[in-house]
Scaffold this motif. Structure first.
Motif, PDB file in Angstrom:
ATOM      1  N   GLY A  33     -26.252   8.484   2.781  1.00 23.18           N
ATOM      2  CA  GLY A  33     -25.238   8.875   1.814  1.00 23.18           C
ATOM      3  C   GLY A  33     -23.944   9.352   2.438  1.00 23.18           C
ATOM      4  O   GLY A  33     -22.923   9.473   1.745  1.00 23.18           O
ATOM      5  N   LEU A  34     -23.950   9.642   3.731  1.00 25.73           N
ATOM      6  CA  LEU A  34     -22.722  10.074   4.397  1.00 25.73           C
ATOM      7  C   LEU A  34     -21.665   8.980   4.278  1.00 25.73           C
ATOM      8  O   LEU A  34     -21.941   7.806   4.518  1.00 25.73           O
ATOM      9  N   SER A  35     -20.445   9.366   3.926  1.00 25.48           N
ATOM     10  CA  SER A  35     -19.421   8.373   3.608  1.00 25.48           C
ATOM     11  C   SER A  35     -18.407   8.213   4.735  1.00 25.48           C
ATOM     12  O   SER A  35     -18.057   9.167   5.434  1.00 25.48           O
ATOM     13  N   ILE A  36     -17.939   6.972   4.871  1.00 27.10           N
ATOM     14  CA  ILE A  36     -16.857   6.647   5.805  1.00 27.10           C
ATOM     15  C   ILE A  36     -15.726   6.029   5.001  1.00 27.10           C
ATOM     16  O   ILE A  36     -15.906   5.035   4.304  1.00 27.10           O
ATOM     17  N   GLY A  37     -14.551   6.632   5.083  1.00 26.95           N
ATOM     18  CA  GLY A  37     -13.403   6.155   4.329  1.00 26.95           C
ATOM     19  C   GLY A  37     -12.587   5.149   5.117  1.00 26.95           C
ATOM     20  O   GLY A  37     -12.650   5.086   6.346  1.00 26.95           O
ATOM     21  N   GLY A  38     -11.823   4.349   4.386  1.00 25.16           N
ATOM     22  CA  GLY A  38     -10.918   3.392   5.005  1.00 25.16           C
ATOM     23  C   GLY A  38      -9.760   3.090   4.078  1.00 25.16           C
ATOM     24  O   GLY A  38      -9.822   3.389   2.880  1.00 25.16           O
ATOM     25  N   GLY A  39      -8.729   2.484   4.625  1.00 20.25           N
ATOM     26  CA  GLY A  39      -7.518   2.241   3.846  1.00 20.25           C
ATOM     27  C   GLY A  39      -7.430   0.868   3.225  1.00 20.25           C
ATOM     28  O   GLY A  39      -6.332   0.413   2.907  1.00 20.25           O
ATOM     29  N   ALA A  90       0.855  -1.192   0.000  1.00 28.57           N
ATOM     30  CA  ALA A  90       0.000   0.000   0.000  1.00 28.57           C
ATOM     31  C   ALA A  90       0.887   1.236   0.000  1.00 28.57           C
ATOM     32  O   ALA A  90       2.123   1.141   0.109  1.00 28.57           O
ATOM     33  N   ASN A  91       0.254   2.393  -0.096  1.00 24.80           N
ATOM     34  CA  ASN A  91       0.979   3.654  -0.034  1.00 24.80           C
ATOM     35  C   ASN A  91       1.558   3.888   1.356  1.00 24.80           C
ATOM     36  O   ASN A  91       1.132   3.259   2.333  1.00 24.80           O
ATOM     37  N   PRO A  92       2.520   4.817   1.496  1.00 22.01           N
ATOM     38  CA  PRO A  92       3.044   5.156   2.821  1.00 22.01           C
ATOM     39  C   PRO A  92       1.955   5.670   3.754  1.00 22.01           C
ATOM     40  O   PRO A  92       0.966   6.256   3.313  1.00 22.01           O
ATOM     41  N   GLY A  93       2.134   5.399   5.034  1.00 22.26           N
ATOM     42  CA  GLY A  93       1.243   5.956   6.042  1.00 22.26           C
ATOM     43  C   GLY A  93       0.205   5.012   6.585  1.00 22.26           C
ATOM     44  O   GLY A  93      -0.469   5.324   7.564  1.00 22.26           O
ATOM     45  N   GLY A  94       0.051   3.828   5.989  1.00 25.62           N
ATOM     46  CA  GLY A  94      -0.943   2.874   6.451  1.00 25.62           C
ATOM     47  C   GLY A  94      -0.362   1.856   7.416  1.00 25.62           C
ATOM     48  O   GLY A  94       0.803   1.926   7.817  1.00 25.62           O
ATOM     49  N   GLY A  95      -1.185   0.871   7.794  1.00 24.76           N
ATOM     50  CA  GLY A  95      -0.778  -0.118   8.767  1.00 24.76           C
ATOM     51  C   GLY A  95       0.346  -1.015   8.295  1.00 24.76           C
ATOM     52  O   GLY A  95       1.266  -1.328   9.064  1.00 24.76           O
ATOM     53  N   TRP A  96       0.285  -1.461   7.027  1.00 24.74           N
ATOM     54  CA  TRP A  96       1.370  -2.287   6.502  1.00 24.74           C
ATOM     55  C   TRP A  96       2.665  -1.495   6.455  1.00 24.74           C
ATOM     56  O   TRP A  96       3.732  -1.999   6.830  1.00 24.74           O
ATOM     57  N   ASP A  97       2.589  -0.270   5.997  1.00 19.93           N
ATOM     58  CA  ASP A  97       3.772   0.581   5.915  1.00 19.93           C
ATOM     59  C   ASP A  97       4.367   0.825   7.304  1.00 19.93           C
ATOM     60  O   ASP A  97       5.587   0.765   7.488  1.00 19.93           O
ATOM     61  N   PRO A 135       1.598  -0.073  -3.911  1.00 16.61           N
ATOM     62  CA  PRO A 135       0.156   0.096  -3.688  1.00 16.61           C
ATOM     63  C   PRO A 135      -0.675  -0.452  -4.829  1.00 16.61           C
ATOM     64  O   PRO A 135      -0.171  -0.707  -5.928  1.00 16.61           O
ATOM     65  N   GLY A 136      -1.979  -0.610  -4.541  1.00 17.32           N
ATOM     66  CA  GLY A 136      -2.933  -0.959  -5.590  1.00 17.32           C
ATOM     67  C   GLY A 136      -3.741  -2.196  -5.281  1.00 17.32           C
ATOM     68  O   GLY A 136      -3.208  -3.201  -4.801  1.00 17.32           O
ATOM     69  N   GLY A 137      -5.053  -2.095  -5.526  1.00 17.30           N
ATOM     70  CA  GLY A 137      -5.927  -3.247  -5.415  1.00 17.30           C
ATOM     71  C   GLY A 137      -6.093  -3.790  -4.019  1.00 17.30           C
ATOM     72  O   GLY A 137      -6.400  -4.974  -3.858  1.00 17.30           O
ATOM     73  N   GLY A 138      -5.912  -2.959  -3.005  1.00 18.51           N
ATOM     74  CA  GLY A 138      -6.040  -3.438  -1.645  1.00 18.51           C
ATOM     75  C   GLY A 138      -4.975  -4.453  -1.269  1.00 18.51           C
ATOM     76  O   GLY A 138      -5.153  -5.225  -0.327  1.00 18.51           O
ATOM     77  N   GLY A 139      -3.861  -4.452  -1.988  1.00 19.29           N
ATOM     78  CA  GLY A 139      -2.772  -5.403  -1.766  1.00 19.29           C
ATOM     79  C   GLY A 139      -2.547  -6.311  -2.954  1.00 19.29           C
ATOM     80  O   GLY A 139      -1.479  -6.915  -3.094  1.00 19.29           O
ATOM     81  N   ALA A 140      -3.538  -6.409  -3.844  1.00 25.44           N
ATOM     82  CA  ALA A 140      -3.487  -7.376  -4.938  1.00 25.44           C
ATOM     83  C   ALA A 140      -2.337  -7.127  -5.911  1.00 25.44           C
ATOM     84  O   ALA A 140      -1.759  -8.083  -6.453  1.00 25.44           O
ATOM     85  N   VAL A 141      -1.985  -5.857  -6.152  1.00 22.66           N
ATOM     86  CA  VAL A 141      -0.891  -5.553  -7.085  1.00 22.66           C
ATOM     87  C   VAL A 141       0.426  -6.103  -6.547  1.00 22.66           C
ATOM     88  O   VAL A 141       1.190  -6.761  -7.264  1.00 22.66           O
ATOM     89  N   ALA A 142       0.693  -5.862  -5.279  1.00 24.03           N
ATOM     90  CA  ALA A 142       1.926  -6.362  -4.665  1.00 24.03           C
ATOM     91  C   ALA A 142       1.943  -7.884  -4.630  1.00 24.03           C
ATOM     92  O   ALA A 142       2.964  -8.516  -4.932  1.00 24.03           O
ATOM     93  N   TRP A 143       0.807  -8.485  -4.265  1.00 26.53           N
ATOM     94  CA  TRP A 143       0.767  -9.947  -4.176  1.00 26.53           C
ATOM     95  C   TRP A 143       1.048 -10.591  -5.531  1.00 26.53           C
ATOM     96  O   TRP A 143       1.733 -11.617  -5.606  1.00 26.53           O
ATOM     97  N   ALA A 144       0.540 -10.003  -6.603  1.00 25.81           N
ATOM     98  CA  ALA A 144       0.782 -10.552  -7.937  1.00 25.81           C
ATOM     99  C   ALA A 144       2.263 -10.503  -8.280  1.00 25.81           C
ATOM    100  O   ALA A 144       2.812 -11.449  -8.880  1.00 25.81           O
ATOM    101  N   GLN A 145       2.931  -9.408  -7.901  1.00 27.19           N
ATOM    102  CA  GLN A 145       4.367  -9.300  -8.162  1.00 27.19           C
ATOM    103  C   GLN A 145       5.153 -10.320  -7.344  1.00 27.19           C
ATOM    104  O   GLN A 145       6.057 -10.992  -7.850  1.00 27.19           O
TER     105      GLN A 145
END
Length: 333
Positions: free
Chosen positions: A157-163, A44-51, A77-87
């Motif tokens: 319609g109120l939105s809640i974001g997540g990583g 994932a991008n910098p700043g998240g739990g994995w990072d 980053p990408g695909g919720g982890g899927a891009v890295a896992w494919a590599q």
């Protein structure tokens, strides 16, 4: 509501299991050592739990002199982890490639958005348990979780974001919380971002109403002068450090907890002697003062499991999460 009951079961298999932390790998670990820098990937991008896990463990290993080779933190980053896992899946047998992992390695494939799951990789060790935290902007009108959910019930319609991706960790965490608060979990307007850091940036920019992310990764964004404010944490009791004043969900009459386990996996078919080396390395790391200081600052709990125990744990998590995603209508084909 059946969803509520099953979602509350998410904590049952994710509790820290100190009793299974015993490791007897030192002799095997002596048979192999890295010959070059280790690629340590945060999917994932910098700043998240994995990072945060990758950079914290890499720093402690270097500062404590636990390895001769460098652990190079790499963000894919990408695909919720899927891009890295494919590599990583294409690099079978490589003993110099590791990646941080957590519930999305189970959830994303189950949701049908990755063709690689935990069985395609080598479990190394489970390290810690973290918790979810709900954040709003400091100038938000919401004083607690119940006020937030009352507003969502009035305006879905109120939105809640997540990583993490739809159907993945942050989504499941907020869906379970909403269900326990009396809402229809399947109707939560969840907005996915590529990591907790991006989600918090979006919150500060006013693009989402609230964010759910890992407490550890959010700890550095809270405190005096922060633009963010926490409404609640998914731990069974209050945490320490900068998180000490944040009430639990249960304190707000929402009977729900959610544990976020985090660990390390390697490339497919990693040699057994390399697995033994890393098992021993991470077990020794957890005994150091540097690790314990970092762990406490981030609000983590040690939850070490060896490679074999971690693999069995992952299999059990897949069975549990399959039920939950099915009830939310998010299970992929």
């Amino acid at each position: 509501m059946t969803t509520k009951l099953s979602l509350k079961r998410l904590t049952l298999l994710a509790l820290p299991l100190a009793a299974v932390a015993g490791v007897s790998t030192a002799a095997s670990a002596d048979e192999w050592t890295p010959t070059r820098s280790i690629e340590f990937i945060a999917p994932a991008n910098p700043g998240g739990g994995w990072d945060t896990l990758v950079r914290t463990t890499s720093r402690v290993i270097q500062q404590e002199g636990l390895a001769d080779q460098n652990f190079a933190a790499i963000n894919v980053p990408g695909g919720g982890g899927a891009v890295a896992w494919a590599q990583i899946a294409r690099d079978s047998g490589n003993p110099h490639k590791l990646f941080a992992t957590s519930p999305p390695i189970i959830l994303v494939p189950l949701a049908g958005t990755s063709r690689h799951d935990h069985n395609d990789f080598t479990p190394i060790a489970r390290l810690i348990t973290d918790y979810s935290i709900v954040l709003v902007r400091d100038d938000s009108d919401y004083g607690d979780l119940n006020e937030l959910f009352a507003a969502i019930e009035e305006n879905p319609g109120l939105s809640i974001g997540g990583g993490s991706a739809p159907g993945s960790m942050d989504h499941i965490s907020i869906a379970g919380l909403a269900s326990a608060a009396g809402l229809n979990a399947a109707e939560v307007n969840y907005i996915p971002f590529s990591g907790g850091g991006e989600a918090m940036t979006s919150l500060m920019g006013g693009h989402v109403e609230a964010v759910i992310t890992g407490a550890g990764e959010a700890s550095g964004q809270l405190g005096a002068g922060s633009e963010l404010r926490a409404l609640g944490v998914s731990a069974p009791e209050r945490m320490g450090g900068v998180l000490a004043d944040i009430p639990t969900y249960q304190e707000q009459d929402i009977d729900y907890t959610f544990d976020i386990w985090r660990g390390v996996m390697g490339a497919p078919d990693m040699p057994a002697e390399a697995v033994a080396y890393y098992e021993d390395l991470f077990a020794r790391m957890q005994e150091t003062e540097g690790w314990q200081d970092a762990r406490d600052q981030l609000g983590w709990l040690d939850a070490y499991q060896s490679s074999e125990a971690f693999g069995e744990f992952l299999d059990a998590q897949k069975e549990l999460f399959s039920e939950v995603l099915s009830e939310l209508g998010l299970l992929g084909d």
